[in-house]
Scaffold this active site. Structure first.
Site, PDB file in Angstrom:
ATOM      1  N   LYS A  40       8.390  79.942 138.419  1.00  0.00           N
ATOM      2  CA  LYS A  40       9.592  80.411 137.699  1.00  0.00           C
ATOM      3  C   LYS A  40      10.406  79.211 137.172  1.00  0.00           C
ATOM      4  O   LYS A  40      10.740  79.160 135.996  1.00  0.00           O
ATOM      5  CB  LYS A  40      10.480  81.275 138.614  1.00  0.00           C
ATOM      6  N   ARG A  59      17.075  89.801 143.432  1.00  0.00           N
ATOM      7  CA  ARG A  59      16.003  89.717 144.427  1.00  0.00           C
ATOM      8  C   ARG A  59      15.985  90.921 145.339  1.00  0.00           C
ATOM      9  O   ARG A  59      15.166  90.994 146.253  1.00  0.00           O
ATOM     10  CB  ARG A  59      16.242  88.490 145.283  1.00  0.00           C
ATOM     11  N   ARG A  76       4.854  70.858 146.228  1.00  0.00           N
ATOM     12  CA  ARG A  76       5.930  70.606 145.260  1.00  0.00           C
ATOM     13  C   ARG A  76       6.773  69.402 145.693  1.00  0.00           C
ATOM     14  O   ARG A  76       7.063  69.203 146.859  1.00  0.00           O
ATOM     15  CB  ARG A  76       6.830  71.833 145.162  1.00  0.00           C
ATOM     16  N   ARG A  98      11.321  69.886 149.276  1.00  0.00           N
ATOM     17  CA  ARG A  98      12.414  70.797 149.650  1.00  0.00           C
ATOM     18  C   ARG A  98      12.286  71.176 151.119  1.00  0.00           C
ATOM     19  O   ARG A  98      11.184  71.349 151.620  1.00  0.00           O
ATOM     20  CB  ARG A  98      12.330  72.062 148.786  1.00  0.00           C
ATOM     21  N   ARG A 145       9.062  83.149 153.374  1.00  0.00           N
ATOM     22  CA  ARG A 145       9.645  83.512 152.068  1.00  0.00           C
ATOM     23  C   ARG A 145       8.733  84.486 151.327  1.00  0.00           C
ATOM     24  O   ARG A 145       9.212  85.389 150.643  1.00  0.00           O
ATOM     25  CB  ARG A 145       9.866  82.247 151.228  1.00  0.00           C
TER      26      ARG A 145
END
Ligand code: AP5
Ligand code: ZN
Length: 215
Positions: free
Chosen positions: A13, A88, A127, A160, A171
């Site tokens: 996203k 969400r 990431r 992160r 998640r």
């Protein structure tokens, strides 16, 4: 154009948002980014949000909805916006609809980026994000030219806190329970656009822009 980006953690996203906002000259509103900058600044919202984010849980709707409603009142949203990571939950989606109605506006598209669960953990765990400018990289799929250093600004690349395998798995299950029902919600409204997010980054971007331009 008023658009939402929907998709599980690591679907791409944030990566695709960059292309979309450039192409359509609209602001990028990422609730995750807003919470992370509040955490960095040590605000009371940041302190509350951190408790949930570190565990891979959603920040409560009461904290999230007002934040987005306020943001949508900004002048730069007059001609459209791209919401990334909001709504969400069904309650957030209902609140958004009410807020837009009161501004005489409506959503044009909801872009749903589809990626198989088996790929999501690899994407999120690999990431790396620039600590200074926020640019996102991936250790395998989207490498910087120099390891650990941002191509754009020379800043250090960090992982992160919620990108550990354990938190990403949490998640993903929170997404399945609380966010995935929005696919049917927006499909019933006739504004859902499904995009195959498993192709290379540039191809996914082209597919999204083509769909949003009605091609
Ligand atoms: P948020 O920051 O929104 O995280 P997320 O939805 O979990 O999404 P991610 O940022 O993990 O993934 P992405 O889809 O943006 O993927 P990216 O482009 O980086 O939210 C974080 C937390 O904040 C939540 O857990 C929650 O606690 C809270 N929160 C936020 N909004 C909330 C709300 N509305 N209500 C309540 N709580 C909220 O890509 C991932 C990696 O893959 C990158 O390394 C990238 O380079 C790579 N990649 C991308 N596309 C491709 C591709 N096509 N091929 C190969 N690699 C790719
Ligand atoms: Zn940078």
């Amino acid at each position: 154009m008023r658009t939402i980006l929907l998709g599980p953690p690591g679907a791409g996203k944030g990566t695709q948002a960059e292309t979309i906002v450039k192409e359509f000259s609209i602001p990028h509103i990422s609730t995750g980014d807003i919470f992370r900058s509040n955490i960095k600044e040590g605000t009371s919202l940041g302190k509350k949000a951190k408790e949930y984010m570190d565990q891979g849980l959603l920040v409560p709707d009461e904290l999230t909805v007002e934040l987005v409603k306020d943001r949508l009142l900004n002048d730069d949203c007059k001609n459209g916006f791209l919401l990334d990571g909001f709504p969400r939950t069904i309650a957030q989606a209902d609140a958004l609809e009410g807020a837009l109605k009161s501004m005489n506006q409506h959503l044009d598209y909801v872009v749903n980026i589809e990626v198989d669960s088996s790929l999501l953990i690899t994407r999120a765990v690999g990431r790396r994000v620039c600590k200074d400018c926020g640019q996102t990289y991936h250790m395998t799929f989207n490498k910087p030219s120099k390891e650990g250093i941002c191509d754009k600004c020379g800043g250090e690349l960090l992982q992160r806190k919620d990108d550990t395998e354990e938190t990403v798995s949490k998640r993903i299950s929170v997404y399945q329970e609380q966010t995935a029902p929005l696919i049917e919600y927006y499909s019933n409204k006739g504004i859902l656009v499904n995009i195959n997010g498993e192709k290379p980054i540039a191809e996914v971007g082209k597919d999204i822009v083509a769909k949003l331009r009605g091609r």
